[in-house]
Design an enzyme around this catalytic site. Sequence first.
Site, short mmCIF file in Angstrom:
data_model
loop_
_atom_site.label_atom_id
_atom_site.label_comp_id
_atom_site.label_asym_id
_atom_site.label_seq_id
_atom_site.Cartn_x
_atom_site.Cartn_y
_atom_site.Cartn_z
N ASP A 241 0.87 -1.17 0.00
CA ASP A 241 0.00 0.00 0.00
C ASP A 241 0.91 1.22 0.00
O ASP A 241 1.51 1.57 1.02
CB ASP A 241 -0.89 -0.04 1.24
CG ASP A 241 -1.84 1.15 1.33
OD1 ASP A 241 -1.64 2.13 0.60
OD2 ASP A 241 -2.76 1.10 2.17
N LYS A 273 -2.81 12.76 -1.96
CA LYS A 273 -1.61 12.79 -1.13
C LYS A 273 -0.40 13.29 -1.94
O LYS A 273 -0.49 14.30 -2.62
CB LYS A 273 -1.36 11.41 -0.51
CG LYS A 273 -2.49 10.93 0.41
CD LYS A 273 -2.11 9.64 1.09
CE LYS A 273 -3.17 9.17 2.07
NZ LYS A 273 -4.33 8.54 1.39
N ARG A 279 -9.08 12.95 -5.15
CA ARG A 279 -9.28 11.91 -4.14
C ARG A 279 -9.81 10.66 -4.83
O ARG A 279 -10.86 10.68 -5.48
CB ARG A 279 -10.25 12.37 -3.06
CG ARG A 279 -9.71 13.55 -2.25
CD ARG A 279 -10.64 13.89 -1.11
NE ARG A 279 -10.71 12.78 -0.16
CZ ARG A 279 -9.86 12.58 0.84
NH1 ARG A 279 -8.85 13.40 1.01
NH2 ARG A 279 -10.00 11.57 1.66
#
Length: 478
Positions: A241, A273, A279
Site C-alpha cells: 500500500d 496525497k 481523491r
Amino acid sequence: MSHNAESTAFRSALEVIRAVEPRVADAIGVELTDQRESLKLIASENYASPATLLAMGNWFSDKYAEGTVGRRFYAGCQNVDTVEALAAEHARELFGAAHAYVQPHSGIDANLVAFWAVLADRVESPALKKAQVRQVNDLTEADWFALRRELGNQRMLGMSLDAGGHLTHGFRPNISGKMFDQRSYGTDPATGLIDYDRVAEAAREFKPLILVGGYSAYPRKVNFRILREIADSVGATFMVDMAHFAGLVAGKVFTGDFDPVPHAHIVTTTTHKSLRGPRGGMVLCQPELADQVDRGCPMVLGGPLPHVMAAKAVALAEARRPDFADYAQRIVDNAQALADGLLRRGATLVTGGTDNHLVLIDVSGYGLTGRQAEQALLDSGIVTNRNSVPQDPNGAWYTSGIRIGTPALTTRGLGTAEMDQTAELIHTVLTQTTAGANADGTPSKAKYTLDADLADKIARQATDLLAPHPLYPGIDLA
C-alpha cells in the site's frame, strides 16, 4: 490555461451553484480562503491543480459505467472508455506497472479490490472455480457454504498501527480485520525502524496468505526487495500500500529496493496525497492478477466514477512531466529540513528524522497528548493531525504524536528556509501549551491552555510565511 481563464472558470461555477444553493457556494469560497491562510501540514493532503479540479465537474458525473474498457454493462460508455484507458495508460507508464486499474473510489476500496483479487486467485476449491465461470445467482447454498469456508480465516501480516501501519491492513475496526486473521509486525523499540529479521520470523511462524508492506505514519524508506524475499519464503502474496508515498515513487525519489512496483505482486495507492491528484484509489498488479483485479466492480465497488477517472488521467499526465520529479525531491528535502529544525530545537522525532514526506513528533516531551497538541496548533493556524507513536500509552484516540508532512507546502513553493521557520512556529506553540485538568482535578488528555494572544501572533506569522507563495494564484473569486 491562462490565469484569467482559471478565474473565469471557477467564478462562473460558483455563480451557477449560488443560484441553486448559495450556502454551498459560500462554503466553497470560504474553504479556499481557509486553505490559503492555513499552514497545511497534514501529510495525507495536497492541492490538486486547477485542471484536475475542473476535470471532476462535468457530464461524466452522469454516467453509469459498470465493467471495464470495452466491456460495459451500460450502453453509451465510449467516452468513459477513453478517459479510463488514458488514466490506466498514464499509470502504467508512470510507475512501470504491467497492469493498472483506476476505478477504486478511495484507498480503502483499492485495498479491498486487492484483497479479494488475491483471495480469488490463491484459494482453490471446486466452489470457487464454479464462481469464476458461473453467474453468482447460479451458485447453490452448498456452493456458498464452501466458498465461505475457503475464503474465511485467511491470514494477513502487516505493520502495526502504532508503528505506522493503517487500519485497512487487517485491523478489527476495518472490514479487512473481519476478512482476515491478522497479525502485526512492529518496529525496533530502540530505533523505531523495521526489523526485517523479526518480520521474517513472524512470517515463518504465522504463514500468512498476504504480507502487506506500506504505511501511513512511518518516516523512513522501506526495503521492498527484502519484504518480497520474506513473502516468497513462506509462499505469501506480497502486497504494498503506497498511498502515502506514491508521489515519491512516481517522481523517482524512491527507486531500486525502495520502489515497490517491481517487487510486489500487487500495489495499491490513493491518487491524492503526494501524487497530487483527485481523491481516489488505484491498483497496480502483475499480469497474473489482472483479470481478478478488473472484477473490482461489481465485486466490491459500486459503479465507477467517470468524472474522477478523468481527473486521475489529468493528474497522472501531470506527474509524467519532468518537473514532477523535481517536485517529489523537494518534498523530501523539505521534510528533512523540517525534521532538522525541530531536532535542533529539542523535539523528539520517531526514528530521529525522516527519509520521506512525513515527520512524526512525539509530543509527550512537551507534556502533551497528541490531541492537545493538534488543537493548540490549529488555534495557531497550523493544521496537523494527531497520530500514535510506537508503544503509545495514550492509544489511538488521544495519541502521543503529531504527524506532519510537506507535500502541500511544497506544492505552494515553500522551501527549506521556510521549513526551518515552520519548525520554530511549531516548537513555540508546543512549548507554550500546557495540559489541562478535568473538573475533578485529574489530568486531562484533551484540555489544554494556550494564551490566545500568542496563538493569534503565531497565526499571523504563519500567514506572513505563506504570503510570498499564494495558493492558486491564477484564481480570483472576487
